[in-house]
Write an enzyme that holds these catalytic residues in place. Structure first.
Site, PDB file in Angstrom:
ATOM      1  N   HIS A  38      29.111  42.839  -4.121  1.00  0.00           N
ATOM      2  CA  HIS A  38      27.739  42.763  -4.643  1.00  0.00           C
ATOM      3  C   HIS A  38      27.682  42.168  -6.041  1.00  0.00           C
ATOM      4  CE1 HIS A  38      23.999  44.588  -6.417  1.00  0.00           C
ATOM      5  NE2 HIS A  38      23.520  44.127  -5.279  1.00  0.00           N
TER       6      HIS A  38
ATOM      7  N   ASP B  41      28.244  46.735 -12.113  1.00  0.00           N
ATOM      8  CA  ASP B  41      28.077  46.613 -10.669  1.00  0.00           C
ATOM      9  C   ASP B  41      29.240  47.280  -9.942  1.00  0.00           C
ATOM     10  OD1 ASP B  41      27.311  45.250  -7.993  1.00  0.00           O
ATOM     11  OD2 ASP B  41      25.829  44.502  -9.407  1.00  0.00           O
TER      12      ASP B  41
ATOM     13  N   SER C  36      18.143  43.416  -6.521  1.00  0.00           N
ATOM     14  CA  SER C  36      19.470  43.184  -7.105  1.00  0.00           C
ATOM     15  C   SER C  36      19.615  41.775  -7.645  1.00  0.00           C
ATOM     16  CB  SER C  36      20.548  43.408  -6.047  1.00  0.00           C
ATOM     17  OG  SER C  36      20.688  44.761  -5.741  1.00  0.00           O
TER      18      SER C  36
END
Length: 535
Positions: free
Chosen positions: A218, A178, A396
Site C-alpha cells: 500500500h 504506511d 488513501s
C-alpha cells in the site's frame, strides 16, 4: 493427566488480547534543563530551522523520555514496552491488567490509560459496536511534464501550473507513514527518486527493523502519487521532494499499538526536520472490540494518534490525512486521525470532481468541517511494486496527491507557517463558502492559493497557459500570453463552443451539461489542447 491436558487446551483457547494494552504516563523529565540548553542533542539543525522560521520555541515536549523510567517499567514483572513517546512523556505497554495497574506504585508514574476504556476510572464505557467490521483503511527552466493518464489528478488541482513554475516540491521533505514500501528500491517509476538521492531513509517500526522496503504494498502505491515519475504515464504531485518512509501499520493485526508506532515515527520525522507527514491510514475498529473507537471519540483530541497529529502540528509540520473509506459501511464517519483538530483531512472525488460514496463523511463529533478538502481518489493513477502503472480507489490516494501539492506550494512560499499554508489551501477550495460533510471545503485550486498567498498574479508566465478551475462550474478563467481562439468539444468530438478571448478572460460555461470536454487554444501559431471537466 487428563486434567493437565484440559487445562492446556483452555489456556490455549484464551483470546490473544487476554493481555491489555495501556499507556503509562510519566510525571517528569529529569534531564530537561540539560537538553533544553543544548537543542542539537535532541533535534537536527533542519528541525530547529523549521521551528525558527515559524517562531516555534523548543520546549518540554521536545525532550526525550527519561530512559531510566523506561528501563524500570520494562523490568517490571510481565510488562512489555511496545513504544515510547516524548510528546506524551509516556510508554505503550502490554501485560496483564493487575501487573499494569501495579506500575502506578512507581513514584515517577503520573497515570495510566488503558486502551480498553472500561478499565479507566471515570471513563465512559464504550458501547459494543454492533455488526463491527474492520475498516478498509488502505483501499478501495519551465518544467513541462508529460503526465499521461495521471494528468487529471494533478490538473484538477491546477497543480500542473505550479510545476510549470518549477515548484515541484524541491527542498521540502515528506514523511510517509504506511504499511510497507516493497519495490520502491527497484521499480522504474521510483528510479528518479533513487538517482537523485530523494529517498532519505526510513524505518520499520512494526518489526523494529531498518529495512523499510518490505511490508504490504500500500505504501508503494501511496508514494507513487507524489514521487512517482514515468514519462507519459505517471508524474507525482511532488516529484522533486525528499521522502522518509516509515512502516507503522501492521498488515496482519489491527490494534492500538499502531497508533503509538505512528506517534513514535512522527517524533522521529520531527527530529529530522520533516515538513509534511502524509498518512493514508485510519483507525476505528480493532481486532479486540474492547479497544474500538466510537464516533464520540472523533472529537479531534481523544484518539492517541489524533492528539499525536496535533502535537506534530505544534512543531510546525503539516499533517495530511486520508478521511477514510467508510462512507458505505456502518462506521460511515471519518476515522482517526482525520478527526484531529489540526489534520488536513482529505476526502475522495472521481475524475469529474464528484463525491464518491466510499469516502468517509464528516463532520467531526464536535461539529468541525471534515474532511477539510478533497482530491481524486477514484481511478487514481499509481505504480505497483513491479512498476506497472494502473489505477486504484481510496482516500488513501487522494491524501498523498494533496500532500505532494502542499510540498510544491510550500516550496513557492517558504516563509509561510504551517497554519497559514493550510488556511490558504482551504480557502482556495471549490466550495469554501458552503462546505458539506462529503467533500468538506471542496477541491483546492493551488494556482489560486499561490496567487493569493503572494498577493500578486503569478500566472501566466511567458508561454504558459492557465485554465482554471478544473473541474469548472459556471465560469472558466483563462490566462495566456496573447489573444487566442478557444474551441470546446464534447466527449464525442462535437464542437460546443468557439470564441475569441483576451489574454485574461472569464468564459461562461453555465449552459453546458456536466461531463468531460476537450479544449483547443490557438494563437499566432501556438496551439494547446487539453481536457476540461464540467461540474
Amino acid at each position: 493427566m487428563k486434567k493437565t491436558v484440559l487445562f492446556l487446551l483452555v489456556w490455549a483457547s484464551l483470546p490473544a488480547w487476554a493481555q491489555e494494552d495501556a499507556w503509562v504516563f510519566f510525571n517528569a523529565k529529569p534531564e530537561s534543563a540539560t537538553y533544553l540548553s543544548n537543542p542539537l542533542s535532541m533535534l537536527t539543525q533542519r528541525s530547529l530551522d523549521r521551528r525558527t522560521a515559524q517562531g516555534i520555541a523548543v520546549d518540554f515536549l521536545d525532550v526525550p523520555v527519561h530512559q531510566p523510567y523506561i528501563d524500570q517499567v520494562e523490568n517490571a514483572t510481565g510488562i512489555e514496552v511496545m513504544a515510547k513517546s516524548k510528546w506524551y512523556n509516556a510508554v505503550h505497554v502490554r501485560g496483564a491488567q493487575p501487573q499494569i495497574a501495579a506500575l502506578s506504585n512507581l513514584a515517577f508514574v503520573d497515570h495510566i490509560r488503558y486502551a480498553n476504556p472500561s478499565l479507566n476510572v471515570g471513563d465512559r464505557v464504550a458501547p459494543a459496536y454492533s455488526n463491527a467490521q474492520r475498516v478498509n483503511k488502505t483501499f478501495d527552466t519551465t518544467v513541462d511534464f508529460d503526465y499521461g493518464e495521471s494528468g487529471n489528478q494533478i490538473e484538477m488541482l491546477n497543480g500542473h501550473l505550479l510545476h510549470q513554475e518549477d515548484y515541484t516540491g524541491a527542498g521540502k521533505i515528506i514523511a510517509v507513514m504506511d504499511g510497507g514500501f516493497p519495490g520502491v528500491d527497484t521499480a522504474l517509476p521510483f528510479e528518479r527518486l533513487r538517482e537523485n538521492g530523494l529517498i532519505l531513509g526510513g524505518y520499520d517500526y512494526v518489526n523494529r527493523n531498518p529495512d523499510f522496503y518490505t511490508g504490504i504494498s500500500h505504501g508503494t502505491l501511496v508514494l507513487s502519487t507524489m514521487g512517482g515519475y514515468q514519462e507519459g504515464e505517471l508524474v507525482g504531485t511532488a516529484p522533486d521532494a525528499g521522502y522518509y518512509l516509515y512502516i507503522t501499520e501492521d498488515g496482519n493485526n489491527e490494534g492500538p499499538l499502531e497508533e503509538s508506532l505512528w506517534v513514535e515515527a512522527a517524533e522521529e520525522a520531527d527530529r529530522l526536520g520533516v515538513d509534511i507527514i502524509t498518512t493514508s491510514l485510519g483507525y476505528s475498529n480493532f481486532d479486540n472490540a474492547d479497544y474500538n473507537h466510537t464516533y464520540e471519540e472523533m472529537d479531534g483530541v481523544t484518539a492517541f494518534i489524533s492528539q499525536g497529529v496535533n502535537f506534530a502540528f505544534s512543531r510546525g509540520i503539516v499533517c495530511v490525512v486520508s478521511a477514510g473509506n467508510s462512507g458505505n459501511n456502518d462506521w460511515y464517519y471519518i476515522t482517526a486521525p482525520a478527526d484531529a483538530t489540526h489534520a488536513l483531512a482529505v476526502g475522495a472525488v472521481d475524475p469529474e470532481g464528484d463525491y464518491v460514496t466510499f469516502s468517509s463523511h464528516g463532520p467531526s463529533f464536535d461539529g468541525r468541517v471534515k474532511p477539510d478538502v478533497s482530491a481524486q481518489g477514484r481511478f487514481a493513477v499509481v505504480s505497483n511494486v513491479l512498476g506497472d502503472i494502473s489505477t486504484a480507489n481510496g482516500t488513501s490516494f487522494a491524501c498523498p496527491i494533496i500532500a505532494g501539492m502542499v510540498a510544491s506550494f510550500w516550496q513557492a512560499v517558504p516563509q509561510m507557517t504551517n497554519a497559514q499554508l493550510v488556511q490558504y489551501v482551504k480557502q482556495s477550495a471549490s466550495i469554501y463558502n458552503n462546505p458539506n460533510d462529503d467533500i468538506g471545503y471542496g477541491i483546492p485550486n493551488f494556482a489560486d492559493a499561490l496567487e493569493e498567498a503572494l498577493g500578486t498574479q503569478v500566472f501566466p508566465k511567458q508561454n504558459v497557459v492557465a485554465l482554471y478551475p478544473n473541474p469548472v462550474g459556471s465560469d472558466l478563467h483563462v490566462r495566456l500570453p496573447a489573444m487566442a481562439q478557444l474551441t470546446l468539444y464534447n466527449s464525442i468530438g462535437q464542437q460546443v463552443l468557439q470564441q475569441y478571448i483576451a489574454d485574461k478572460d472569464v468564459i461562461g460555461l453555465g449552459q453546458l451539461e456536466s461531463g468531460v470536454y476537450f479544449y483547443q487554444l490557438e494563437s499566432n501559431g501556438f496551439s494547446q489542447r487539453g481536457k476540461l471537466l464540467k461540474k
